[in-house]
Write an enzyme that holds these catalytic residues in place. Structure first.
Site, short mmCIF file in Angstrom:
data_model
loop_
_atom_site.label_atom_id
_atom_site.label_comp_id
_atom_site.label_asym_id
_atom_site.label_seq_id
_atom_site.Cartn_x
_atom_site.Cartn_y
_atom_site.Cartn_z
N GLU A 40 0.81 -1.23 0.00
CA GLU A 40 0.00 0.00 0.00
C GLU A 40 0.84 1.29 0.00
O GLU A 40 0.84 2.04 0.98
CB GLU A 40 -1.01 -0.04 1.15
CG GLU A 40 -1.95 -1.22 0.98
CD GLU A 40 -3.18 -1.23 1.92
OE1 GLU A 40 -3.25 -0.37 2.81
OE2 GLU A 40 -4.05 -2.09 1.72
N GLU A 59 -4.38 -9.05 -1.07
CA GLU A 59 -4.90 -8.86 0.29
C GLU A 59 -6.39 -8.58 0.29
O GLU A 59 -6.90 -7.79 -0.50
CB GLU A 59 -4.17 -7.70 0.98
CG GLU A 59 -4.44 -7.66 2.49
CD GLU A 59 -3.76 -6.48 3.17
OE1 GLU A 59 -2.53 -6.32 3.01
OE2 GLU A 59 -4.46 -5.73 3.86
#
Ligand SMILES: *[C@@H]1O[C@H](CO)[C@@H](O)[C@H](O)[C@H]1NC(C)=O
Ligand SMILES: *[C@@H]1O[C@H](CO)[C@@H](O)[C@H](O)[C@H]1NC(C)=O
Ligand SMILES: *[C@@H]1O[C@H](CO)[C@@H](O)[C@H](O)[C@H]1NC(C)=O
Ligand SMILES: *[C@@H]1O[C@H](CO)[C@@H](O)[C@H](O)[C@H]1NC(C)=O
Ligand SMILES: *[C@@H]1O[C@H](CO)[C@@H](O)[C@H](O)[C@H]1NC(C)=O
Length: 558
Positions: free
Chosen positions: A260, A365
């Site tokens: 991220e 994820e």
């Protein structure tokens, strides 16, 4: 490539959908209701439910596996393929010549939290749990994401190179969390798995001394510029990680450019993050990570970019992959599922695939219980099982509300620069993800441990005091895909005879058998039949709020 389609085999004419005895080593779910909409299955050191290792019946029969709100959990049955259509109702036709992506695999993450929770159980229960995920009696996970050093699902903040100014990484060292917990568990998982595991590494933060903000958390990126001293050290950190794990016979299929990167661009981000803009990521891969990996013993390790939410697509991919210097080191684009509702798969994943078909898309994820309005562990939530199955079907394939010849979705694909004018195919409806990775393999009943209390849900929740673990409905949701879609399975077209609320995705496996996964989120049973032109008609029905996997031997060459 070529199909072999013998004349449809005429088989027994009577419908015969019989319950069958379970395969060897099978066990029923010991259900427990915690007051949510459905149940968990309770496992301990000596008992856990399982359908065992599945082999398909001979040609002419089919297997089905059912999980539902009402409490079925991978409930097996056998049926007879029919020579003739029942003639009524919905028909789903398998279209074997419409071929799409090949599956790489399914799995979850061996976070510090997952390792701590597994090891909080007795040795017997630990084995039982690992078998559930990785053995052939279990659900066939082959992908394991391994965080490089700490993330929020750790109990402390650390990296492997916390000595300030250690540009040569002389003092690079794995943490006790790796050496004492994650590595032994990964070795045990590998020993239980009939196939080599595909390990995937992601880093959350660089060491604080490499960063503009001097901390693992908050808004901060690497000091200096790509090609500079810090960017080179950060690339070498990845190589050192691969070297250290290789000493334990754990080799990685892939690494991501970092978890991220958008998080590290946000003010006061609460846990470990490293900010990258797509431009900086592009140049870091081209000048530092790509060359470092290429020059190492791990040149074959795949590099996946993004590792962040799909709402950053296709822009992120466009910036990074249109650069030939970066693009030649990269294999794929990794996506997370958060905020999927905000951005349709067509305009993010679909568009990215169409611009860059040579790069695969991979889900790295996802978890339930992350949203502020639906937080933490919910034992027995069927709603969350549906969220998983819906997303997997959505990102791997469209649920084809349109017939294959229907081009109406084309206009939604705003920016498909390489698409030939006037071409119109079902490919526009499909989203090409080749694997889907759940987040923490195991959490405790509070959804942790997590040092910032960012508690979420997991398919397996432990109660260490009682030495039991609970298999959540999401565990079975994963199973409906992971147990059946072996690596190399290729998604094929499915055409409905009329509009339906069912969502589905079909695959031809490497051995030529067919797997069809069907999600019914509606409150009523939906009758249908499947037509596989190579073998005949499969009568079936999807109970209210259920997930169904149908599998049968057929005549295809994968
Ligand atoms: C384990 O679970 C099984 C099935 O529920 C039960 O019969 C058995 O007593 C349990 N064992 C222990 C040690 O609790
Ligand atoms: C099945 O179809 C065949 C060929 O169309 C036909 O001859 C036969 O009567 C049908 N059988 C049944 C039970 O409808
Ligand atoms: C690395 O650790 C050793 C002792 O283990 C120490 O002597 C050395 O100064 C450290 N190197 C750096 C760059 O800090
Ligand atoms: C290393 O792992 C592979 C499976 O990935 C296994 O076949 C091999 O025996 C292992 N080697 C050692 C020395 O443990
Ligand atoms: C972020 O932290 C700074 C310094 O601690 C503070 O002044 C600012 O208000 C914080 N911003 C947000 C959005 O919390």
């Amino acid at each position: 490539m070529a199909l072999s389609l013998p004349p449809p085999v005429l088989l027994a004419l009577t419908v015969l959908t019989a319950e069958v005895t379970l395969s060897e080593g099978s066990n029923k779910c010991v259900a427990r209701n915690f007051g949510h909409d459905s149940v968990v299955c309770v496992c301990n050191a000596t008992y856990c439910d399982s359908v065992g290792s599945v082999t398909l019946p001979p040609l002419g029969r089919f297997s089905s596996f059912l999980s539902s709100l009402a409490g079925s959990r991978l409930e097996p049955a056998l049926g007879q393929v029919q020579a003739n259509s029942s003639g009524a109702g919905l028909r789903l036709t398998i279209i074997p010549y419409q071929k799409y992506q090949r599956i790489r695999g399914f799995g979850g993450a061996m976070t510090d939290a997952a390792a701590i929770n597994i090891l909080s159980l007795s040795a017997g229960a630990q084995n039982q749990l690992l078998q559930q995920y990785f053995s052939s009696e279990g659900i066939g996970y082959t992908v394991v994401r391994v965080p490089m050093a700490s993330c929020d699902f750790s109990t402390r903040l650390y990296t492997y190179a916390d000595t300030p100014g250690d540009y040569n990484l002389d003092n690079f060292t794995l943490a006790p969390e790796d050496v004492k917990m994650k590595i032994p568990l990964l070795q045990r998982a590998q020993a239980l798995s009939p196939r080599p595991l595909s390990l995937l590494a992601s880093a959350w933060s660089a060491p604080a001394w490499m960063k503009t903000n001097g901390a693992l958390t908050g808004k901060g990126s690497l000091k200096g510029q790509p090609g500079g001293k810090v960017h080179k050290a950060w690339a070498q950190y990845y190589v050192r990680f691969l070297e250290e794990y290789a000493k334990y016979n754990l080799t990685f299929w892939a690494l991501t450019t970092g978890n991220e990167p958008s998080a590290g661009e946000m003010a006061n981000y609460s846990f470990q993050a490293l900010g990258f803009t797509p431009e900086e990521q592009r140049d870091w891969v081209a000048l530092d990570l790509g060359p470092a990996l290429h020059a190492s013993s791990y040149a074959r390790t795949h590099i996946l970019i993004l590792d962040d939410n799909r709402l950053l697509l296709p822009h992120w991919a466009r910036v990074v992959l249109s650069d030939i210097h970066a693009g030649r080191y990269i294999h794929g684009v990794a996506v997370h599922w958060y905020f999927d509702k905000l951005v349709p798969a067509e305009i993010s994943l679909g568009t990215t695939h169409h611009i860059y078909p040579e790069y695969y898309l991979f889900g790295t994820e996802a978890c339930a219980g992350w949203s502020p309005t639906d937080r933490g562990v919910k034992l027995g939530s069927w709603d969350r099982a549906e969220q998983y199955a819906h997303d997997i079907i959505d990102v791997s394939s469209s649920h084809l509300r349109h017939k294959p010849s229907d081009c109406s979705v084309r206009s939604a694909v705003a920016d498909v620069s390489r698409e030939e004018a006037g071409s119109c195919s079902t490919k526009d409806l499909n989203h090409y993800v080749v694997g889907w990775t759940d987040w923490n393999l195991v959490l405790d009943q509070t959804g942790g441990p997590n040092w910032v209390k960012n508690f979420v849900d997991s398919p397996v929740i432990v109660d260490a005091e009682r030495d039991v673990f609970y298999k959540q409905p999401t565990f079975y949701s994963m199973a409906h895909f992971s147990k059946f879609l072996l690596e190399g399975s290729q998604r094929v077209g499915v055409s409905p005879s009329r509009a339906t609320g069912l969502q589905y995705s079909a695959f031809i496996r490497p051995d030529g058998s067919v797997v069809l996964i069907i999600l019914n989120r509606s409150p009523s049973v939906i009758q249908f039949e499947v037509w596989d032109p190579a073998v005949g008609y499969i009568p079936s029905s999807a109970p209210a709020r259920s997930l169904l996997t149908l599998a049968w031997n057929s005549h295809y060459k994968a």
